[in-house]
Design a protein around this motif. Structure first.
Motif, short mmCIF file in Angstrom:
data_model
loop_
_atom_site.label_atom_id
_atom_site.label_comp_id
_atom_site.label_asym_id
_atom_site.label_seq_id
_atom_site.Cartn_x
_atom_site.Cartn_y
_atom_site.Cartn_z
N TYR A 140 61.46 13.84 -1.04
CA TYR A 140 61.88 15.19 -1.39
C TYR A 140 62.48 15.90 -0.19
O TYR A 140 63.48 16.61 -0.31
CB TYR A 140 60.71 16.01 -1.96
CG TYR A 140 60.42 15.67 -3.39
CD1 TYR A 140 61.23 16.14 -4.42
CD2 TYR A 140 59.33 14.88 -3.73
CE1 TYR A 140 60.97 15.83 -5.74
CE2 TYR A 140 59.07 14.56 -5.05
CZ TYR A 140 59.88 15.04 -6.05
OH TYR A 140 59.62 14.73 -7.35
N SER A 141 61.90 15.73 0.98
CA SER A 141 62.40 16.42 2.17
C SER A 141 63.77 15.90 2.60
O SER A 141 64.57 16.66 3.13
CB SER A 141 61.40 16.33 3.32
OG SER A 141 61.28 15.01 3.77
N THR A 142 64.04 14.62 2.37
CA THR A 142 65.34 14.07 2.76
C THR A 142 66.37 14.13 1.64
O THR A 142 67.55 13.90 1.87
CB THR A 142 65.20 12.59 3.19
OG1 THR A 142 64.75 11.82 2.07
CG2 THR A 142 64.25 12.45 4.37
N GLY A 143 65.92 14.40 0.43
CA GLY A 143 66.82 14.44 -0.72
C GLY A 143 67.03 13.08 -1.35
O GLY A 143 67.75 12.95 -2.35
N SER A 148 56.49 18.41 -1.44
CA SER A 148 56.77 18.69 -0.03
C SER A 148 55.72 17.98 0.83
O SER A 148 54.58 17.81 0.40
CB SER A 148 56.76 20.19 0.25
OG SER A 148 55.47 20.67 0.54
N VAL A 149 56.14 17.60 2.02
CA VAL A 149 55.24 16.90 2.92
C VAL A 149 54.09 17.81 3.34
O VAL A 149 52.92 17.45 3.23
CB VAL A 149 56.00 16.37 4.16
CG1 VAL A 149 55.04 15.80 5.19
CG2 VAL A 149 57.02 15.32 3.74
N ALA A 150 54.42 19.01 3.81
CA ALA A 150 53.37 19.94 4.27
C ALA A 150 52.44 20.32 3.13
O ALA A 150 51.22 20.38 3.30
CB ALA A 150 54.01 21.18 4.88
N GLY A 151 52.99 20.57 1.96
CA GLY A 151 52.17 20.95 0.81
C GLY A 151 51.25 19.82 0.38
O GLY A 151 50.08 20.04 0.05
N THR A 152 51.76 18.60 0.37
CA THR A 152 50.95 17.45 -0.02
C THR A 152 49.82 17.22 0.98
O THR A 152 48.67 16.98 0.58
CB THR A 152 51.83 16.19 -0.14
OG1 THR A 152 52.86 16.44 -1.09
CG2 THR A 152 51.02 14.98 -0.57
#
Length: 186
Positions: free
Chosen positions: A18-21, A106-110
Motif C-alpha cells: 500500500y505504501s509503494t502503490g 498502512s505500515v504504521a497503522g498495522t
C-alpha cells in the motif's frame, strides 16, 4: 519481545504494498481478493514457522549458557515441543498481521494495531480489577500464544485451545481484511 520483529516482517508482506502503490498491480493480477490474502498467508506461515523452529534452539542455548548452573535441565523432547509451539505461534501472528494489514492499509497503522492487540491490550485488561476483563484478556492472541508455549503465568487452558484461539484470531483478521479489500478496492 522477539515476536515484534516477526510482526514488523509480516507487516511488510501486505502493508508495504500500500505504501509503494504496488498493491494496484497485485490486485490487477489477482482480482479475487480472498485468493490474494490466502496466498500471502500460505507463503508467510511456513516461513515464520521455520524461523521459529530454527531460532528456538539458538535462544535455548543462549539462555542455558547465560544462566549456567541456574538453568533448569531441558530434555530433547521438551526442546522440540517448545520449538514447534514457537514456530506455530510466530506463523499465526504473521497470518493475523496480514489480515490487519489488509484492513488498515498502512505500515504504521498495522504495526500499531498489531502491537496493541498482542501486548498493550492484554496487559491493560489483565491489570484491571474488573474480573471479566482480566479473564477475557486470556483469550487475546498474545496470551493464547503464551499458553501454547506453556509460559503463561496462569496457564488458563491447554495447547489445543490455544491453537483454536490463534486460528480464530487469524480467521477473524483475514475476514476483516477481505471485507475491507472488497469494499474499498473493488
Amino acid at each position: 519481545m522477539g515476536q515484534f520483529g516477526v510482526l514488523a516482517l509480516a507487516t511488510m508482506v501486505i502493508a508495504a504494498e500500500y505504501s509503494t502503490g504496488s498493491i494496484r498491480s497485485t490486485l490487477l493480477w489477482i482480482p479475487v481478493r480472498w485468493r490474494m490474502l490466502l496466498a500471502k498467508c500460505l507463503v508467510l506461515f511456513p516461513v515464520l514457522f521455520v524461523v521459529g523452529v530454527v531460532l528456538t534452539p539458538v535462544g535455548l542455548g543462549t539462555a542455558i549458557a547465560t544462566l549456567g548452573d541456574s538453568a533448569q535441565p531441558v530434555d530433547a523432547g521438551d526442546a522440540v515441543g517448545q520449538a514447534l509451539a514457537i514456530g506455530g505461534y510466530l506463523g499465526a501472528v504473521g497470518v493475523i498481521v496480514v489480515g490487519i494489514g489488509a484492513a488498515v492499509r498502512s505500515v504504521a497503522g498495522t504495526l500499531t494495531v498489531g502491537f496493541l492487540l498482542m501486548l498493550v491490550l492484554p496487559m491493560t485488561m489483565q491489570s484491571t480489577s474488573v474480573e471479566f476483563l482480566s479473564k477475557a484478556a486470556d483469550y487475546l492472541p498474545g496470551p493464547a500464544g503464551m499458553n501454547l508455549m506453556g509460559v503463561a503465568e496462569n496457564n488458563a487452558y491447554g495447547p489445543g485451545t490455544a491453537i483454536a484461539l490463534l486460528a480464530s484470531w487469524a480467521l477473524a483478521a483475514n475476514v476483516t481484511g477481505y471485507w475491507v479489500l472488497r469494499s474499498r478496492d473493488a
